[in-house]
Design a protein around this motif. Structure first.
Motif, PDB file in Angstrom:
ATOM      1  N   ARG A  21       0.816  -1.205   0.000  1.00 49.50           N
ATOM      2  CA  ARG A  21       0.000   0.000   0.000  1.00 49.50           C
ATOM      3  C   ARG A  21       0.859   1.268   0.000  1.00 49.50           C
ATOM      4  NH1 ARG A  21      -2.860  -1.511   3.748  1.00 49.50           N
ATOM      5  NH2 ARG A  21      -1.797  -0.533   5.513  1.00 49.50           N
ATOM      6  N   ILE A  22       1.858   1.324   0.874  1.00 44.69           N
ATOM      7  CA  ILE A  22       2.660   2.546   0.980  1.00 44.69           C
ATOM      8  C   ILE A  22       3.598   2.692  -0.222  1.00 44.69           C
ATOM      9  CG2 ILE A  22       4.463   1.453   2.382  1.00 44.69           C
ATOM     10  CD1 ILE A  22       3.193   5.101   2.566  1.00 44.69           C
ATOM     11  N   VAL A  23       4.121   1.579  -0.763  1.00 46.60           N
ATOM     12  CA  VAL A  23       5.002   1.680  -1.937  1.00 46.60           C
ATOM     13  C   VAL A  23       4.222   2.188  -3.141  1.00 46.60           C
ATOM     14  CG1 VAL A  23       6.356   0.359  -3.601  1.00 46.60           C
ATOM     15  CG2 VAL A  23       6.681  -0.025  -1.160  1.00 46.60           C
ATOM     16  N   LEU A  24       3.006   1.694  -3.349  1.00 49.94           N
ATOM     17  CA  LEU A  24       2.185   2.181  -4.459  1.00 49.94           C
ATOM     18  C   LEU A  24       1.905   3.673  -4.322  1.00 49.94           C
ATOM     19  CD1 LEU A  24      -0.368  -0.745  -4.928  1.00 49.94           C
ATOM     20  CD2 LEU A  24       1.368   0.029  -6.565  1.00 49.94           C
ATOM     21  N   LYS A  25       1.645   4.126  -3.117  1.00 52.29           N
ATOM     22  CA  LYS A  25       1.409   5.559  -2.906  1.00 52.29           C
ATOM     23  C   LYS A  25       2.663   6.361  -3.248  1.00 52.29           C
ATOM     24  CE  LYS A  25       0.046   8.980   0.554  1.00 52.29           C
ATOM     25  NZ  LYS A  25       1.134   9.899   0.170  1.00 52.29           N
ATOM     26  N   ARG A  26       3.814   5.872  -2.819  1.00 48.32           N
ATOM     27  CA  ARG A  26       5.070   6.586  -3.111  1.00 48.32           C
ATOM     28  C   ARG A  26       5.320   6.644  -4.614  1.00 48.32           C
ATOM     29  NH1 ARG A  26       5.950   9.645   1.156  1.00 48.32           N
ATOM     30  NH2 ARG A  26       6.419   8.476   3.052  1.00 48.32           N
ATOM     31  N   LEU A  27       5.078   5.551  -5.301  1.00 52.56           N
ATOM     32  CA  LEU A  27       5.300   5.527  -6.743  1.00 52.56           C
ATOM     33  C   LEU A  27       4.352   6.480  -7.453  1.00 52.56           C
ATOM     34  CD1 LEU A  27       5.859   1.703  -7.366  1.00 52.56           C
ATOM     35  CD2 LEU A  27       7.568   3.497  -6.987  1.00 52.56           C
ATOM     36  N   ASP A  28       3.110   6.563  -6.993  1.00 55.76           N
ATOM     37  CA  ASP A  28       2.159   7.531  -7.565  1.00 55.76           C
ATOM     38  C   ASP A  28       2.632   8.960  -7.329  1.00 55.76           C
ATOM     39  OD1 ASP A  28       0.519   5.563  -8.513  1.00 55.76           O
ATOM     40  OD2 ASP A  28      -0.873   5.621  -6.804  1.00 55.76           O
ATOM     41  N   ASP A  29       3.123   9.228  -6.127  1.00 55.85           N
ATOM     42  CA  ASP A  29       3.627  10.576  -5.820  1.00 55.85           C
ATOM     43  C   ASP A  29       4.792  10.938  -6.735  1.00 55.85           C
ATOM     44  OD1 ASP A  29       1.757  10.776  -3.830  1.00 55.85           O
ATOM     45  OD2 ASP A  29       3.147  10.321  -2.193  1.00 55.85           O
ATOM     46  N   LEU A  30       5.713   9.978  -6.925  1.00 53.18           N
ATOM     47  CA  LEU A  30       6.857  10.237  -7.795  1.00 53.18           C
ATOM     48  C   LEU A  30       6.406  10.472  -9.231  1.00 53.18           C
ATOM     49  CD1 LEU A  30       9.384   7.615  -6.390  1.00 53.18           C
ATOM     50  CD2 LEU A  30       9.737  10.091  -6.441  1.00 53.18           C
ATOM     51  N   PHE A  31       5.427   9.684  -9.706  1.00 54.83           N
ATOM     52  CA  PHE A  31       4.926   9.850 -11.064  1.00 54.83           C
ATOM     53  C   PHE A  31       4.298  11.233 -11.248  1.00 54.83           C
ATOM     54  CE2 PHE A  31       1.335   9.574 -14.049  1.00 54.83           C
ATOM     55  CZ  PHE A  31       2.020   9.254 -15.217  1.00 54.83           C
ATOM     56  N   MET A  32       3.497  11.676 -10.275  1.00 55.64           N
ATOM     57  CA  MET A  32       2.856  12.982 -10.363  1.00 55.64           C
ATOM     58  C   MET A  32       3.894  14.095 -10.365  1.00 55.64           C
ATOM     59  SD  MET A  32      -0.363  12.619 -10.751  1.00 55.64           S
ATOM     60  CE  MET A  32      -0.863  14.309 -10.385  1.00 55.64           C
ATOM     61  N   LYS A  33       4.907  13.966  -9.513  1.00 56.42           N
ATOM     62  CA  LYS A  33       5.955  14.986  -9.475  1.00 56.42           C
ATOM     63  C   LYS A  33       6.701  15.045 -10.801  1.00 56.42           C
ATOM     64  CE  LYS A  33       6.851  14.939  -4.489  1.00 56.42           C
ATOM     65  NZ  LYS A  33       6.647  16.371  -4.260  1.00 56.42           N
ATOM     66  N   ALA A  34       7.004  13.868 -11.381  1.00 58.05           N
ATOM     67  CA  ALA A  34       7.717  13.833 -12.657  1.00 58.05           C
ATOM     68  C   ALA A  34       6.861  14.424 -13.771  1.00 58.05           C
ATOM     69  CB  ALA A  34       8.115  12.400 -12.985  1.00 58.05           C
ATOM     70  N   ARG A  35       5.553  14.112 -13.793  1.00 56.19           N
ATOM     71  CA  ARG A  35       4.666  14.643 -14.826  1.00 56.19           C
ATOM     72  C   ARG A  35       4.531  16.153 -14.704  1.00 56.19           C
ATOM     73  NH1 ARG A  35      -1.403  12.416 -15.294  1.00 56.19           N
ATOM     74  NH2 ARG A  35      -1.582  13.616 -13.361  1.00 56.19           N
ATOM     75  N   ASN A  36       4.386  16.650 -13.481  1.00 54.25           N
ATOM     76  CA  ASN A  36       4.279  18.102 -13.281  1.00 54.25           C
ATOM     77  C   ASN A  36       5.557  18.813 -13.689  1.00 54.25           C
ATOM     78  OD1 ASN A  36       1.679  17.830 -12.323  1.00 54.25           O
ATOM     79  ND2 ASN A  36       2.316  17.747 -10.174  1.00 54.25           N
ATOM     80  N   ALA A  37       6.699  18.181 -13.382  1.00 54.66           N
ATOM     81  CA  ALA A  37       7.973  18.782 -13.763  1.00 54.66           C
ATOM     82  C   ALA A  37       8.116  18.834 -15.278  1.00 54.66           C
ATOM     83  CB  ALA A  37       9.125  17.997 -13.144  1.00 54.66           C
ATOM     84  N   THR A  38       7.648  17.783 -15.966  1.00 53.94           N
ATOM     85  CA  THR A  38       7.706  17.761 -17.432  1.00 53.94           C
ATOM     86  C   THR A  38       6.818  18.844 -18.027  1.00 53.94           C
ATOM     87  OG1 THR A  38       8.158  15.383 -17.404  1.00 53.94           O
ATOM     88  CG2 THR A  38       7.367  16.324 -19.468  1.00 53.94           C
ATOM     89  N   ARG A  39       5.612  18.993 -17.484  1.00 50.76           N
ATOM     90  CA  ARG A  39       4.714  20.030 -17.980  1.00 50.76           C
ATOM     91  C   ARG A  39       5.293  21.418 -17.752  1.00 50.76           C
ATOM     92  NH1 ARG A  39      -1.138  17.845 -15.695  1.00 50.76           N
ATOM     93  NH2 ARG A  39      -1.467  16.209 -17.282  1.00 50.76           N
ATOM     94  N   GLN A  40       5.873  21.636 -16.592  1.00 51.30           N
ATOM     95  CA  GLN A  40       6.460  22.937 -16.300  1.00 51.30           C
ATOM     96  C   GLN A  40       7.618  23.235 -17.236  1.00 51.30           C
ATOM     97  OE1 GLN A  40       7.679  23.377 -12.241  1.00 51.30           O
ATOM     98  NE2 GLN A  40       8.306  25.501 -12.473  1.00 51.30           N
ATOM     99  N   TYR A  41       8.428  22.195 -17.506  1.00 49.87           N
ATOM    100  CA  TYR A  41       9.554  22.380 -18.424  1.00 49.87           C
ATOM    101  C   TYR A  41       9.059  22.718 -19.828  1.00 49.87           C
ATOM    102  CZ  TYR A  41      13.619  21.238 -21.285  1.00 49.87           C
ATOM    103  OH  TYR A  41      14.634  21.291 -22.189  1.00 49.87           O
TER     104      TYR A  41
END
Length: 501
Positions: free
Chosen positions: A470-490
């Protein structure tokens, strides 16, 4: 008759009053004289020429006899009289006090001019059994056994005093030798004795020099100058220097979360050269204020011959860095986990194991074959279920350790190199707890002699499966969202830049 009695009583009271005043006056003068003598003694010692004669053992010198209970982890040739510590004010030269922007340590290896020694961090060690109070500096350098290193001196810097104090010669104490490589730079401690300066307290910084009161080429913040409390069962985990694609970032997340389930309060990682994925994981954890992942910058000089990215220096730095705020310090790798077999977490385990004479608890090694069932996410600790039926090899050879920080002096990769006198190691029985080693490739013994080992299915880690997944899936989702937001900002910023051109 009545008047005579009163007169006699009055005369007696007067005599008593005069006697009391005389006694008080003498006590005041005695106090003043004693204080003056103490002040003269302190000033005399501070202005003496630095001296630190070597004691010959056995010795009839009463001062040397005191050293039997001081510096207990040092060989006799290293024991020196540090009761006066050769201290002197650096009054004849102008030395600039070190400054640390934002109150932060530099986390860089710094040269000691004219010596084949570099220094990284400094800690106050007030353990009397070890000759304290002293300053323990994590250093790396050539070995005295094969090379002439020369004397080292310590310049102590105080917050409220403009003049620094020089002490020494310091002790250059090897942590772990390299007998086959005379030109290897290996882990050391530089031990700086502290003079007793009433009311001043501990220095805020220290420098290491080749000569007394010399202009320094380095400055180290004293990291544990202020006392902090440790919880009864507080745990820190120390990991070796991380470099390149040292570990898969999903495994990285799994291991941090698994250790959290086991009771780890703080993790310490040493950044030699982390790749981008690992750096993003680190940043995610460091942004959380409720939980701390500490990253120590470990940019080791590339022109020195060192072993495994200065791993032993990092381990011992972490022992003192974490030991200031945690009772227990675990030394391990990122493909291992110290697993309780009779308890759910480390706290329950240590309540059961705790012994007053033990300085380090050693967990014996069991090799797990890495497998994959195809389930997502891939959790190595959950899908790798086959291990050797016995610990291999039995005993301390490939074990990993949890240290009682206040009882440890020098840590090594697998087991202690030195504990405080009267404390000992304890090898934990495998039925109580063991070291699970999820190694990608079999070790040499397994490759050469597979017929000697039997494997059994071990489902013990299932108890953590649901919470961990449960906690690993949440962490992976958080990392994915951060990476996607960073890509959009770039992308957005790139469009703006093109429009402006």
């Amino acid at each position: 008759m009545r008047l005579h009695s009163l007169s006699k009583a009055s005369s007696t009271d007067t005599q008593k009053f005069i006697c009391r005043q005389l006694v008080r006056g003498r006590l005041r003068w005695a106090t003043i004289v004693t204080a003056s003598l103490l002040l003269i003694t302190v000033l005399y010692n501070l202005n003496r020429t630095p001296s630190s004669p070597v004691c010959a053992f056995p010795s009839d010198d009463p001062v040397c006899k005191l050293l039997v209970t001081r510096f207990t982890d040092l060989p006799e040739t290293k024991k020196r009289i540090h009761l006066d510590v050769g201290a002197q004010w650096c009054a004849d030269v102008v030395l600039d006090k070190p400054k640390f922007p934002h109150g932060l340590e530099t986390q860089t290896w710094q040269d000691v001019r004219d010596r084949n020694v570099i220094v990284f961090s400094a800690y106050l060690d007030d353990r009397r059994r070890l000759g304290g109070p002293l300053i323990r500096i994590v250093a790396t350098g050539l070995q005295e056994q094969f090379n002439h290193v020369g004397h080292l001196f310590c310049t102590l810097w105080y917050t409220d005093i403009d003049l620094p104090v020089s002490v020494g010669p310091a002790i250059y104490d090897i942590i772990y030798p390299s007998l086959s490589h005379a030109d290897m730079w290996v882990a050391h401690f530089v031990l700086c004795p502290m003079p007793v300066l009433g009311g001043i307290g501990a220095p805020y910084a220290v420098s290491v020099t080749a000569r007394s009161c010399e202009s320094p080429s380095n400055a180290l913040m004293l990291l544990n100058r202020l006392p902090e409390s440790t919880g009864q069962f507080s745990f820190a985990a120390c990991f070796p220097p991380v470099y390149g694609k040292f570990v898969d970032w999903t495994l990285f997340v799994e291991w941090i979360e698994l250790y959290r389930l086991l009771g780890m309060d703080t993790a310490f990682f040493y950044n030699y050269s982390m790749d981008g994925d690992i750096s993003r994981v680190m940043n995610m954890y460091q942004e959380e204020r409720s939980y701390y992942v500490n990253v120590v910058q470990w940019k080791f000089p590339s022109d020195r011959l060192i072993s495994y990215f200065g791993q032993r220096s990092a381990i011992n730095d972490c022992l003192y860095r974490a030991g200031h705020t945690h009772k227990y310090v675990a030394i391990m790798d990122l493909d291992e986990v110290m697993t309780p077999r009779q308890h759910y977490n480390w706290s329950e385990m240590m309540q059961s194991l705790s012994r007053p004479n033990v300085g380090a608890y050693l967990f014996q090694h069991a090799y797990f074959r890495r497998n994959s069932t195809g389930e997502k996410p891939y959790l190595i600790s959950q899908q790798s279920r086959w291990r050797t039926d016995v610990v291999t090899p039995p005993g301390k050879i490939r074990c990993k350790s949890i240290y009682v920080a206040s009882r440890a002096i020098k840590a090594d990769i697998h087991f202690p190199y030195a504990l405080v006198e009267k404390f000992e190691e304890y090898v934990v029985p495998p039925e109580v707890a063991m070291l699970h080693h999820y190694r990608p490739e079999p070790m040499e013994n397994f490759r050469k002699h597979p017929e000697q080992y039997n494997f059994v299915e071990d489902t013990h880690m299932d108890r953590y499966k649901n919470a961990l997944k449960r906690i690993v899936l949440k962490r992976l989702d958080d990392l994915f969202m951060k990476a996607r937001n960073a890509t959009r900002q770039y992308s957005r910023q790139s469009r703006i830049n093109k429009a402006q051109i």
